[in-house]
Motif scaffolding. Structure first.
Motif, PDB file in Angstrom:
ATOM      1  N   HIS A 157      63.480  54.199  34.150  1.00  0.00           N
ATOM      2  CA  HIS A 157      63.642  53.562  32.836  1.00  0.00           C
ATOM      3  C   HIS A 157      62.789  52.303  32.712  1.00  0.00           C
ATOM      4  CE1 HIS A 157      66.702  56.428  31.763  1.00  0.00           C
ATOM      5  NE2 HIS A 157      67.284  56.218  32.935  1.00  0.00           N
ATOM      6  N   TYR A 158      62.532  51.650  33.832  1.00  0.00           N
ATOM      7  CA  TYR A 158      61.610  50.514  33.833  1.00  0.00           C
ATOM      8  C   TYR A 158      60.193  50.988  33.506  1.00  0.00           C
ATOM      9  CZ  TYR A 158      58.918  46.509  35.554  1.00  0.00           C
ATOM     10  OH  TYR A 158      58.040  45.458  35.660  1.00  0.00           O
ATOM     11  N   GLU A 159      59.854  52.183  34.008  1.00  0.00           N
ATOM     12  CA  GLU A 159      58.490  52.696  33.829  1.00  0.00           C
ATOM     13  C   GLU A 159      58.283  53.441  32.516  1.00  0.00           C
ATOM     14  OE1 GLU A 159      57.822  55.124  37.244  1.00  0.00           O
ATOM     15  OE2 GLU A 159      57.985  53.449  38.670  1.00  0.00           O
ATOM     16  N   SER A 160      59.372  54.012  31.930  1.00  0.00           N
ATOM     17  CA  SER A 160      59.156  54.824  30.723  1.00  0.00           C
ATOM     18  C   SER A 160      59.965  54.359  29.518  1.00  0.00           C
ATOM     19  CB  SER A 160      59.466  56.297  31.019  1.00  0.00           C
ATOM     20  OG  SER A 160      60.849  56.499  31.268  1.00  0.00           O
ATOM     21  N   THR A 161      61.284  54.328  29.615  1.00  0.00           N
ATOM     22  CA  THR A 161      62.118  54.041  28.449  1.00  0.00           C
ATOM     23  C   THR A 161      61.883  52.630  27.908  1.00  0.00           C
ATOM     24  OG1 THR A 161      63.777  55.349  29.660  1.00  0.00           O
ATOM     25  CG2 THR A 161      64.433  54.419  27.535  1.00  0.00           C
ATOM     26  N   GLY A 162      61.863  51.654  28.809  1.00  0.00           N
ATOM     27  CA  GLY A 162      61.628  50.267  28.384  1.00  0.00           C
ATOM     28  C   GLY A 162      60.299  50.083  27.671  1.00  0.00           C
ATOM     29  N   PRO A 163      59.186  50.508  28.283  1.00  0.00           N
ATOM     30  CA  PRO A 163      57.895  50.378  27.608  1.00  0.00           C
ATOM     31  C   PRO A 163      57.825  51.121  26.269  1.00  0.00           C
ATOM     32  CG  PRO A 163      57.572  50.784  29.945  1.00  0.00           C
ATOM     33  CD  PRO A 163      59.041  50.937  29.685  1.00  0.00           C
ATOM     34  N   GLU A 170      57.000  47.377  18.313  1.00  0.00           N
ATOM     35  CA  GLU A 170      55.904  46.398  18.277  1.00  0.00           C
ATOM     36  C   GLU A 170      56.352  45.049  18.831  1.00  0.00           C
ATOM     37  OE1 GLU A 170      54.728  46.475  14.158  1.00  0.00           O
ATOM     38  OE2 GLU A 170      53.353  48.158  14.498  1.00  0.00           O
ATOM     39  N   GLY A 171      57.219  45.114  19.846  1.00  0.00           N
ATOM     40  CA  GLY A 171      57.691  43.897  20.493  1.00  0.00           C
ATOM     41  C   GLY A 171      58.704  43.113  19.683  1.00  0.00           C
ATOM     42  N   LYS A 172      59.218  43.707  18.617  1.00  0.00           N
ATOM     43  CA  LYS A 172      60.162  42.984  17.751  1.00  0.00           C
ATOM     44  C   LYS A 172      61.627  43.191  18.148  1.00  0.00           C
ATOM     45  CE  LYS A 172      57.251  42.987  13.583  1.00  0.00           C
ATOM     46  NZ  LYS A 172      56.095  43.744  14.071  1.00  0.00           N
ATOM     47  N   VAL A 173      61.904  44.036  19.121  1.00  0.00           N
ATOM     48  CA  VAL A 173      63.277  44.286  19.539  1.00  0.00           C
ATOM     49  C   VAL A 173      63.923  42.980  19.996  1.00  0.00           C
ATOM     50  CG1 VAL A 173      62.475  44.955  21.858  1.00  0.00           C
ATOM     51  CG2 VAL A 173      64.779  45.610  21.082  1.00  0.00           C
ATOM     52  N   LEU A 193      62.311  44.841  29.332  1.00  0.00           N
ATOM     53  CA  LEU A 193      62.297  44.096  28.066  1.00  0.00           C
ATOM     54  C   LEU A 193      62.383  42.595  28.299  1.00  0.00           C
ATOM     55  CD1 LEU A 193      64.562  46.307  25.762  1.00  0.00           C
ATOM     56  CD2 LEU A 193      62.065  46.213  25.847  1.00  0.00           C
ATOM     57  N   LYS A 194      63.182  42.154  29.255  1.00  0.00           N
ATOM     58  CA  LYS A 194      63.303  40.718  29.524  1.00  0.00           C
ATOM     59  C   LYS A 194      62.023  40.153  30.141  1.00  0.00           C
ATOM     60  CE  LYS A 194      68.304  40.002  29.713  1.00  0.00           C
ATOM     61  NZ  LYS A 194      68.371  38.827  28.830  1.00  0.00           N
ATOM     62  N   GLU A 195      61.265  40.993  30.840  1.00  0.00           N
ATOM     63  CA  GLU A 195      59.965  40.532  31.341  1.00  0.00           C
ATOM     64  C   GLU A 195      58.996  40.292  30.193  1.00  0.00           C
ATOM     65  OE1 GLU A 195      59.947  42.648  35.780  1.00  0.00           O
ATOM     66  OE2 GLU A 195      58.616  43.382  34.198  1.00  0.00           O
ATOM     67  N   GLN A 196      59.138  41.067  29.125  1.00  0.00           N
ATOM     68  CA  GLN A 196      58.269  40.881  27.958  1.00  0.00           C
ATOM     69  C   GLN A 196      58.747  39.698  27.106  1.00  0.00           C
ATOM     70  OE1 GLN A 196      55.771  43.044  28.506  1.00  0.00           O
ATOM     71  NE2 GLN A 196      57.209  43.764  30.101  1.00  0.00           N
ATOM     72  N   ASN A 197      60.080  39.557  26.987  1.00  0.00           N
ATOM     73  CA  ASN A 197      60.667  38.486  26.175  1.00  0.00           C
ATOM     74  C   ASN A 197      62.050  38.164  26.752  1.00  0.00           C
ATOM     75  OD1 ASN A 197      61.820  36.786  24.323  1.00  0.00           O
ATOM     76  ND2 ASN A 197      61.636  38.182  22.583  1.00  0.00           N
ATOM     77  N   PRO A 198      62.181  37.038  27.470  1.00  0.00           N
ATOM     78  CA  PRO A 198      63.461  36.690  28.121  1.00  0.00           C
ATOM     79  C   PRO A 198      64.606  36.479  27.137  1.00  0.00           C
ATOM     80  CG  PRO A 198      61.662  35.311  28.942  1.00  0.00           C
ATOM     81  CD  PRO A 198      61.126  36.055  27.756  1.00  0.00           C
ATOM     82  N   ASN A 199      64.298  36.330  25.844  1.00  0.00           N
ATOM     83  CA  ASN A 199      65.349  36.082  24.848  1.00  0.00           C
ATOM     84  C   ASN A 199      66.035  37.359  24.359  1.00  0.00           C
ATOM     85  OD1 ASN A 199      64.968  33.252  24.822  1.00  0.00           O
ATOM     86  ND2 ASN A 199      63.170  33.508  23.495  1.00  0.00           N
TER      87      ASN A 199
END
Length: 453
Positions: A157-163, A170-173, A193-199
């Motif tokens: 899920h780190y490699e597929s579902t999350g990305p 578009e990174g808005k989640v 997702l937290k690696e992309q945006n910790p919030n």
């Protein structure tokens, strides 16, 4: 030409679908990550293939081997599809609370299915955890998958579902909401997702009878919280290694009843024919409404397909038996229609012996019987009364009913409100007779009133 080399090539890249009517009370955009588009109709296809490929790579799974796994059904399906393509045998160990449809589907794709009792401790030799391990030890050239502690689950899920979710939004989640069982989905997606945006907030859906919520909040593994529950696919009585509690911001618990009702609502209101955990997820999402703001983008993941629950959450009789469908009962006739309309009223005559009444109680599994003679109902007997009289006189069984009967049950019309009927049932009067329009009579007992309420 565009095509997949085999069925495993169709796993992933599932769509996001906007939820509408069921989330009208929420201020935000809610998108469903719709995992039934995977070939095995569930999110578990992703980690099933990842776990197999990693086991092949490090030699744990060898050519011609047997894959053995304890599963609630969906992981077994994903593993079975991969086993077919890659040439392995498949043994699925499943608990008896899972739907018959899940078991039949696993058999349909060539898996051997071993069914174990639900209501036992994980360490019990009969549990599906213990049985899986034992079968792996006894079976030559076998591999025990152990999706709970196999970290390839989270990695998938780190490699597929999350990305996918990050790209599709578009990174808005802003929030990710998902039911938690083995923990691989929430931990893998949450970490990415937290690696992309910790919030970004990561919320887990738990069920009553499971330990996750309290453990996350207190660090206490409370065995008193563990008891059997109906909801499938989420909650645990163990702490799987795949559950990364540091990634999760919070849990909310959903009852079996709410999960089942909202599984039906997803189908009837949104046209989304999904499994039991989806009902829990959408109800949990609604319980979290105070967490969301106007511009938030909330992604809720729906695990599997409704076809696996046709005999359960999509069967009104199954729902009614568990009190999940609340028929509106307002009158004596409503209770009769629900409980007794297809039955004949059992009575006893004044001149019959007490032994006859006792025999009828045992045969029909009833606790009270109206007594009648040629003029109509003239008395009644119930098991408590007979027991008391038997203690006083051991020869009671040879006495005529008229010598032991008490006053007759009250008689009401079929349109009498339930409230009025209930007032007539007390310690000295265990039932009420209802006169129907066709002139026949039926009975309402204390149990009927309790069931109606």
């Amino acid at each position: 030409m565009e095509y997949a080399e085999n069925i495993l090539g169709t796993i992933g890249n599932t769509p996001l679908v906007k939820l509408n009517k069921l989330v009208e009370e929420l201020p935000c955009l809610v998108l469903a990550k719709y995992e039934t588009f995977n070939p095995g109709n569930s999110v578990k296809d992703r980690m099933a293939v990842k776990m197999i490929e990693d086991a092949e790579a490090d030699g744990r799974l060898k050519p011609g081997g047997t894959i053995i796994e304890g599963t609630s059904g969906n992981t077994g399906m994903g593993l079975a599809l991969a086993a077919i393509v890659k040439g392995y045998k498949m043994v699925c160990v499943i608990s008896d609370k899972q739907s018959k449809e899940k078991m039949d589907i696993l058999r349909a794709v060539g898996s051997k299915v071993v069914v174990c009792p639900t209501n036992v401790e994980p360490e019990d030799p009969k549990s599906y955890y213990s049985t899986s391990k034992r079968l792996a030890e006894e079976t030559p050239n076998s591999w025990y998958v152990n999706q709970y502690d196999n970290l390839s689950n989270t990695a998938a899920h780190y490699e597929s579902t999350g990305p996918e979710i990050w790209k599709q939004t578009e990174g808005k989640v802003t929030h990710f909401v998902v039911g938690v069982g083995t923990g691989g989905t929430i931990s893998g997606v949450g970490k990415y997702l937290k690696e992309q945006n910790p919030n970004i907030k990561i919320w887990g859906i738990d069920t009553y009878g499971s330990v996750f919520k309290k453990y996350h909040e207190t660090g206490l593994f409370d065995e008193n919280e563990i008891y059997p529950y109906i909801t499938e696919g989420i909650g645990e009585d163990i702490l799987p290694k795949n559950v990364d509690f540091d990634v999760i911001d919070g849990f909310t618990k959903v009852t079996d009843k709410d999960a089942a009702i909202y599984t039906q609502k997803l189908a009837k209101v949104e046209g989304m024919f999904l499994g039991n955990s989806a009902g829990a997820a959408i109800k949990g999402l609604l319980q979290l409404k105070d967490e969301f703001k106007k511009d938030d983008v909330v992604v809720v993941l729906f695990h599997d397909h409704g076809s696996r629950y046709v005999g359960k959450m999509f069967n009104d009789e199954w729902m009614r038996e568990r009190g999940f469908i609340e028929d509106e009962l307002t009158s004596a006739h409503d209770i009769i229609k629900k409980n007794h309309l297809d039955k004949t009223l059992i009575t006893v005559k004044t001149e019959e012996l007490v032994s006859h009444a006792i025999e009828r109680m045992m045969t029909y599994k009833i606790s009270q019987i109206p007594v009648e003679d040629s003029s109509g109902f003239v008395g009644a007997v119930d098991e408590a009364d007979l027991l008391r009289k038997y203690i006083e006189n051991k020869d009671i069984s040879d006495l005529p009913i008229k010598e032991v009967m008490h006053k007759p049950f009250p008689i009401v019309g079929e349109n009498t409100p339930i409230e009025e009927v209930s007032k007539l049932i007390d310690r000295s009067n265990s039932a009420v007779l209802v006169k129907l329009k066709d002139g026949t009579h039926q009975i309402i007992t204390k149990y009927d009133i309790i069931s109606a309420l």
